[in-house]
Write an enzyme that holds these catalytic residues in place. Structure first.
Site, PDB file in Angstrom:
ATOM      1  N   ASP A  38     -34.717  -6.682  45.950  1.00  0.00           N
ATOM      2  CA  ASP A  38     -36.136  -6.959  45.693  1.00  0.00           C
ATOM      3  C   ASP A  38     -36.292  -8.463  45.482  1.00  0.00           C
ATOM      4  OD1 ASP A  38     -38.731  -7.229  44.783  1.00  0.00           O
ATOM      5  OD2 ASP A  38     -38.640  -5.494  43.446  1.00  0.00           O
ATOM      6  N   ILE A  39     -36.914  -9.145  46.459  1.00  0.00           N
ATOM      7  CA  ILE A  39     -37.001 -10.604  46.376  1.00  0.00           C
ATOM      8  C   ILE A  39     -37.942 -11.088  45.281  1.00  0.00           C
ATOM      9  CG2 ILE A  39     -36.361 -10.969  48.786  1.00  0.00           C
ATOM     10  CD1 ILE A  39     -39.344 -11.531  49.376  1.00  0.00           C
ATOM     11  N   LEU A  44     -39.469  -8.575  63.145  1.00  0.00           N
ATOM     12  CA  LEU A  44     -38.849  -9.871  63.398  1.00  0.00           C
ATOM     13  C   LEU A  44     -37.387  -9.871  62.993  1.00  0.00           C
ATOM     14  CD1 LEU A  44     -38.971 -12.730  64.391  1.00  0.00           C
ATOM     15  CD2 LEU A  44     -39.861 -13.437  62.157  1.00  0.00           C
ATOM     16  N   TYR A  76     -54.271 -12.311  51.838  1.00  0.00           N
ATOM     17  CA  TYR A  76     -53.047 -12.452  52.629  1.00  0.00           C
ATOM     18  C   TYR A  76     -52.803 -13.907  53.001  1.00  0.00           C
ATOM     19  CZ  TYR A  76     -49.921 -12.232  56.675  1.00  0.00           C
ATOM     20  OH  TYR A  76     -48.888 -12.446  57.564  1.00  0.00           O
ATOM     21  N   THR A  95     -47.936  -7.760  54.867  1.00  0.00           N
ATOM     22  CA  THR A  95     -48.799  -8.271  55.932  1.00  0.00           C
ATOM     23  C   THR A  95     -50.070  -7.457  56.124  1.00  0.00           C
ATOM     24  OG1 THR A  95     -47.605  -6.984  57.593  1.00  0.00           O
ATOM     25  CG2 THR A  95     -46.825  -9.220  57.181  1.00  0.00           C
ATOM     26  N   GLY A 125     -37.713  -5.185  59.406  1.00  0.00           N
ATOM     27  CA  GLY A 125     -38.997  -5.361  60.076  1.00  0.00           C
ATOM     28  C   GLY A 125     -38.821  -5.761  61.525  1.00  0.00           C
ATOM     29  N   LYS A 150     -49.752 -16.349  51.580  1.00  0.00           N
ATOM     30  CA  LYS A 150     -48.775 -16.956  52.494  1.00  0.00           C
ATOM     31  C   LYS A 150     -48.783 -18.472  52.366  1.00  0.00           C
ATOM     32  CE  LYS A 150     -46.454 -15.266  55.146  1.00  0.00           C
ATOM     33  NZ  LYS A 150     -45.027 -14.842  55.007  1.00  0.00           N
TER      34      LYS A 150
END
Length: 286
Positions: A37-38, A13, A126, A63, A11, A130
């Site tokens: 795959d987290i 970042l 979202y 996101t 990504g 988070k």
């Protein structure tokens, strides 16, 4: 040499952190969803126990706010359970963990910048997912840095690159004038993250470039630096094709960074200028 595991390395970042990180100072493990795959607990723990990272930087997230609303289970699997799994690894291996978060944990109804001590009140799936990820990180490990930022741009899909692409093909661009935030380059966000992991100043941080603007003002500066001449029209969010529905007031106060005097973020205009110079050097490729 410190071992750094960057999760979501593909990504904007993750890419930026790799660009500003000194390869002589760190051994880097880059993974993205294709490699790991987290949301699979055993897979994450197995990778962590084999590689024994000193630092885990979690840049992975869903996101897209529309996708999160349509598929809340996906949002919570990645944004919450993914963070939990990485926190379990951090606790097992004694690693520090950096959890990237967002202004969407707030409701956007304030008229003054949000500090780290303000109560969260997310209004979207979202934002709630988070916040759940933040809470898991706090629950499972004390050696954590939760870093909230907003209006982040870098290589990939984001507001800056969208404005540039649309300006090439449209004479007029309707841009939201009722959304306010602090544009922050992924590179500057990467720099503060690399600074923090060298410290033991654990906790929650707001890290945005200094200054505030509307999406409309941001777009004007982008076009000026890109040398493009499309006409911008200030409109409400609902009429802007360039702005998804997000908290109207997304301004974060870098309160902790300021009071402990650990790091000073640059102004948003100077940061954007640096990014646009690099964009020109890449031949105008986002």
């Amino acid at each position: 040499m410190v071992k750094v595991w960057i999760v979501g390395a593909g990504g904007q970042l993750g890419t930026a952190i790799n660009e500003v990180l000194d390869p002589l100072e760190a051994e880097v493990f880059n993974t993205d969803k294709e490699e790991l795959d987290i949301t699979h607990t055993d897979e994450v723990i197995g990778f962590g126990e084999i590689n024994r990272p000193d630092v885990i930087i979690n840049c992975a997230a869903v996101t897209d706010t529309g996708l999160c609303e349509a598929q809340p289970e996906l949002a919570y699997r990645v944004n919450a359970l993914g963070a939990r799994n990485l926190s379990i690894v951090a606790r097992k291996t004694g690693a520090k963990i950096v959890q990237l978060s967002t202004d969407d944990v707030f409701d956007g109804l304030s008229t003054t910048p949000y500090s780290e001590f303000d109560d969260t009140n997310p209004l979207t799936v979202y934002g709630r997912s988070k916040r759940a990820g933040e809470n898991y990180v706090k629950e499972f490990t004390h050696k954590h840095f939760i870093v909230r930022s907003n209006w982040v741009y870098g290589r990939g899909e984001n507001f800056v690159n969208s404005v540039i692409e649309k300006a090439k093909s449209q004479r007029e661009l309707p841009v939201a004038s009722d959304q306010f935030g602090s544009p922050t380059s992924a590179r500057d966000l990467g720099r503060i993250i690399l600074h923090l992991i060298r410290t033991n100043e654990y906790g929650t941080y707001h890290a945005t470039c200094k200054g505030t603007c509307s999406r409309y003002e941001f777009a004007k500066e982008i076009l000026k630096l890109a040398g493009l001449e499309a006409e911008l029209r200030p409109v409400p969010t609902r009429e802007s094709e360039l702005s998804s529905v997000r908290p109207a007031y997304a301004v974060l106060d870098n309160f902790i960074l300021r009071i402990i005097d650990v790091y000073e973020m640059p102004g948003w205009r100077a940061s954007l200028e640096e990014y646009m110079e690099e964009w020109m050097n890449r031949g105008g490729i986002g």
